[in-house]
Enzyme design. Sequence first.
Site, PDB file in Angstrom:
ATOM      1  N   SER A   1       0.864  -1.186   0.000  1.00 16.14           N
ATOM      2  CA  SER A   1       0.000   0.000   0.000  1.00 16.14           C
ATOM      3  C   SER A   1       0.895   1.229   0.000  1.00 16.14           C
ATOM      4  O   SER A   1       2.015   1.178   0.521  1.00 16.14           O
ATOM      5  CB  SER A   1      -0.891   0.020   1.242  1.00 16.14           C
ATOM      6  OG  SER A   1      -1.478   1.304   1.395  1.00 16.14           O
TER       7      SER A   1
ATOM      8  N   TYR B   1      -1.849  -0.700  10.297  1.00 17.81           N
ATOM      9  CA  TYR B   1      -1.991  -0.943   8.853  1.00 17.81           C
ATOM     10  C   TYR B   1      -0.717  -0.516   8.122  1.00 17.81           C
ATOM     11  O   TYR B   1      -0.168  -1.267   7.315  1.00 17.81           O
ATOM     12  CB  TYR B   1      -3.206  -0.175   8.313  1.00 17.81           C
ATOM     13  CG  TYR B   1      -3.466  -0.447   6.852  1.00 17.81           C
ATOM     14  CD1 TYR B   1      -4.058  -1.634   6.440  1.00 17.81           C
ATOM     15  CD2 TYR B   1      -3.091   0.481   5.877  1.00 17.81           C
ATOM     16  CE1 TYR B   1      -4.290  -1.897   5.089  1.00 17.81           C
ATOM     17  CE2 TYR B   1      -3.310   0.230   4.532  1.00 17.81           C
ATOM     18  CZ  TYR B   1      -3.909  -0.961   4.143  1.00 17.81           C
ATOM     19  OH  TYR B   1      -4.127  -1.222   2.802  1.00 17.81           O
TER      20      TYR B   1
HETATM   21  N1  LIG Z   1      -8.689  -0.532  -1.739  1.00 16.77           N
HETATM   22  C1  LIG Z   1      -7.611   0.224  -1.659  1.00 16.77           C
HETATM   23  O1  LIG Z   1      -7.676   1.436  -1.875  1.00 16.77           O
HETATM   24  C2  LIG Z   1      -6.288  -0.385  -1.287  1.00 16.77           C
HETATM   25  C3  LIG Z   1      -5.161   0.442  -1.344  1.00 16.77           C
HETATM   26  C4  LIG Z   1      -3.936  -0.097  -1.023  1.00 16.77           C
HETATM   27  C5  LIG Z   1      -3.822  -1.434  -0.680  1.00 16.77           C
HETATM   28  N2  LIG Z   1      -4.936  -2.204  -0.624  1.00 16.77           N
HETATM   29  C6  LIG Z   1      -4.761  -3.606  -0.258  1.00 16.77           C
HETATM   30  O2  LIG Z   1      -5.338  -4.417  -1.251  1.00 16.77           O
HETATM   31  C7  LIG Z   1      -5.806  -5.636  -0.679  1.00 16.77           C
HETATM   32  C8  LIG Z   1      -7.262  -5.851  -1.046  1.00 16.77           C
HETATM   33  O3  LIG Z   1      -8.021  -4.799  -0.489  1.00 16.77           O
HETATM   34  P1  LIG Z   1      -9.492  -4.429  -0.970  1.00 16.77           P
HETATM   35  O4  LIG Z   1      -9.572  -2.981  -1.015  1.00 16.77           O
HETATM   36  O5  LIG Z   1      -9.847  -5.235  -2.141  1.00 16.77           O
HETATM   37  O6  LIG Z   1     -10.305  -4.895   0.332  1.00 16.77           O
HETATM   38  P2  LIG Z   1     -11.667  -5.713   0.509  1.00 16.77           P
HETATM   39  O7  LIG Z   1     -12.591  -5.437  -0.605  1.00 16.77           O
HETATM   40  O8  LIG Z   1     -12.071  -5.469   1.901  1.00 16.77           O
HETATM   41  O9  LIG Z   1     -11.169  -7.231   0.355  1.00 16.77           O
HETATM   42  C9  LIG Z   1     -10.324  -7.814   1.274  1.00 16.77           C
HETATM   43  C10 LIG Z   1     -10.204  -9.270   0.943  1.00 16.77           C
HETATM   44  O10 LIG Z   1      -9.326  -9.892   1.887  1.00 16.77           O
HETATM   45  C11 LIG Z   1      -9.944 -11.072   2.347  1.00 16.77           C
HETATM   46  N3  LIG Z   1      -9.481 -11.382   3.694  1.00 16.77           N
HETATM   47  C12 LIG Z   1      -9.469 -10.592   4.795  1.00 16.77           C
HETATM   48  N4  LIG Z   1      -9.019 -11.257   5.860  1.00 16.77           N
HETATM   49  C13 LIG Z   1      -8.728 -12.509   5.416  1.00 16.77           C
HETATM   50  C14 LIG Z   1      -8.234 -13.678   6.033  1.00 16.77           C
HETATM   51  N5  LIG Z   1      -7.923 -13.713   7.347  1.00 16.77           N
HETATM   52  N6  LIG Z   1      -8.047 -14.785   5.281  1.00 16.77           N
HETATM   53  C15 LIG Z   1      -8.360 -14.781   3.967  1.00 16.77           C
HETATM   54  N7  LIG Z   1      -8.829 -13.719   3.328  1.00 16.77           N
HETATM   55  C16 LIG Z   1      -9.023 -12.595   4.041  1.00 16.77           C
HETATM   56  C17 LIG Z   1     -11.440 -10.809   2.293  1.00 16.77           C
HETATM   57  O11 LIG Z   1     -12.133 -12.025   2.125  1.00 16.77           O
HETATM   58  P3  LIG Z   1     -12.998 -12.783   3.256  1.00 16.77           P
HETATM   59  O12 LIG Z   1     -13.601 -11.741   4.134  1.00 16.77           O
HETATM   60  O13 LIG Z   1     -13.989 -13.557   2.446  1.00 16.77           O
HETATM   61  O14 LIG Z   1     -12.009 -13.667   3.943  1.00 16.77           O
HETATM   62  C18 LIG Z   1     -11.528  -9.995   1.003  1.00 16.77           C
HETATM   63  O15 LIG Z   1     -11.629 -10.856  -0.109  1.00 16.77           O
HETATM   64  C19 LIG Z   1      -5.568  -5.521   0.822  1.00 16.77           C
HETATM   65  O16 LIG Z   1      -4.355  -6.142   1.154  1.00 16.77           O
HETATM   66  C20 LIG Z   1      -5.455  -4.013   1.030  1.00 16.77           C
HETATM   67  O17 LIG Z   1      -4.704  -3.685   2.172  1.00 16.77           O
HETATM   68  C21 LIG Z   1      -6.172  -1.720  -0.930  1.00 16.77           C
END
Ligand SMILES: NC(=O)c1ccc[n+]([C@@H]2O[C@H](COP(=O)([O-])OP(=O)(O)OC[C@H]3O[C@@H](n4cnc5c(N)ncnc54)[C@H](OP(=O)(O)O)[C@@H]3O)[C@@H](O)[C@H]2O)c1
Length: 250
Positions: free
Chosen positions: A143, A157
């Site tokens: 991130s 985070y």
């Molecule tokens: N969105 C952004 O702006 C952004 C920016 C920078 C980085 N990121 C990173 O990108 C990644 C995806 O984020 P997102 O925005 O797509 O978030 P999201 O829509 O909340 O999705 C998060 C995913 O992680 C899974 N997850 C969470 N805890 C888990 C566990 N213990 N075991 C297995 N799966 C787990 C969830 O699935 P289940 O709940 O079904 O397990 C879900 O599929 C993350 O690492 C986040 O930090 C996102």
Amino acid sequence: MAVNFNLYGKTAIITGASSGLGEQFARTLAASGARVILAARRMDKLEALSHEISNAIAIQMDVSDKESVARCFAELEQSGKKIDICVNNAGIAARTPIFEKDDKNDFMSIIQTNLMGVWYVTKAVANHMKNYGIHGSIINIGSVNGNAIPAKGGTAYSISKAAVIHLTKTLVGELSPHKIRINCISPGWFRTPMNGPDIEQIIPLIPYGDIAQSSDLDGLILYLASNEASRYVTGSTFTIDGGMSWGGKL
Ligand SMILES: NC(=O)c1ccc[n+]([C@@H]2O[C@H](COP(=O)([O-])OP(=O)(O)OC[C@H]3O[C@@H](n4cnc5c(N)ncnc54)[C@H](OP(=O)(O)O)[C@@H]3O)[C@@H](O)[C@H]2O)c1
């Protein structure tokens, strides 16, 4: 000669494929020919997605639980799967302000999922790739909060993501002799369930002037997944953030 982003014959596992960026990564890799293994805790979401994508299977995995990760890899190996690409995308976010009395154990949950989860899955997949002689590609999702701009009030985070970026560099020495590559993508802001509806407020702080579109990481994920396109790339972190890291005002 054209660069080859074709992933036919390759198998990719994507953690956190039940939502947001992980779902998009799965769709993108599958559209380029890869078989995809969708991993997360919510099987209903994974199964729904697996019916939409050709050549996809769903597997329940809690990345924060070492036993759950080990069980999944044992199952995949028993069924003869050979994994070429691993996207360590599963993650959670919560605020952990230092002056808040009750932090609801958020701090350790974030570290356990975002850092230990990446470690457990990377260890499992790296051993799998080494044992089967697979010249694989591991792609971690960091991130911008882990590199240039820590999130104010979001210490757990930010440090979990900084650690993932550093883990990416640290493992190069051990993985390279086996021709296993490891890289990291540091995204800026995307409209996913993680960010919620308030995300629009951040637009004035982004030099490019907009929140990222869901397809903005497609090219990079394919580049890093393809051994032909990124054969010599390992230990690198790529930031895609509309200029936020260099000109943002967070
Ligand atoms: N969105 C952004 O702006 C952004 C920016 C920078 C980085 N990121 C990173 O990108 C990644 C995806 O984020 P997102 O925005 O797509 O978030 P999201 O829509 O909340 O999705 C998060 C995913 O992680 C899974 N997850 C969470 N805890 C888990 C566990 N213990 N075991 C297995 N799966 C787990 C969830 O699935 P289940 O709940 O079904 O397990 C879900 O599929 C993350 O690492 C986040 O930090 C996102």
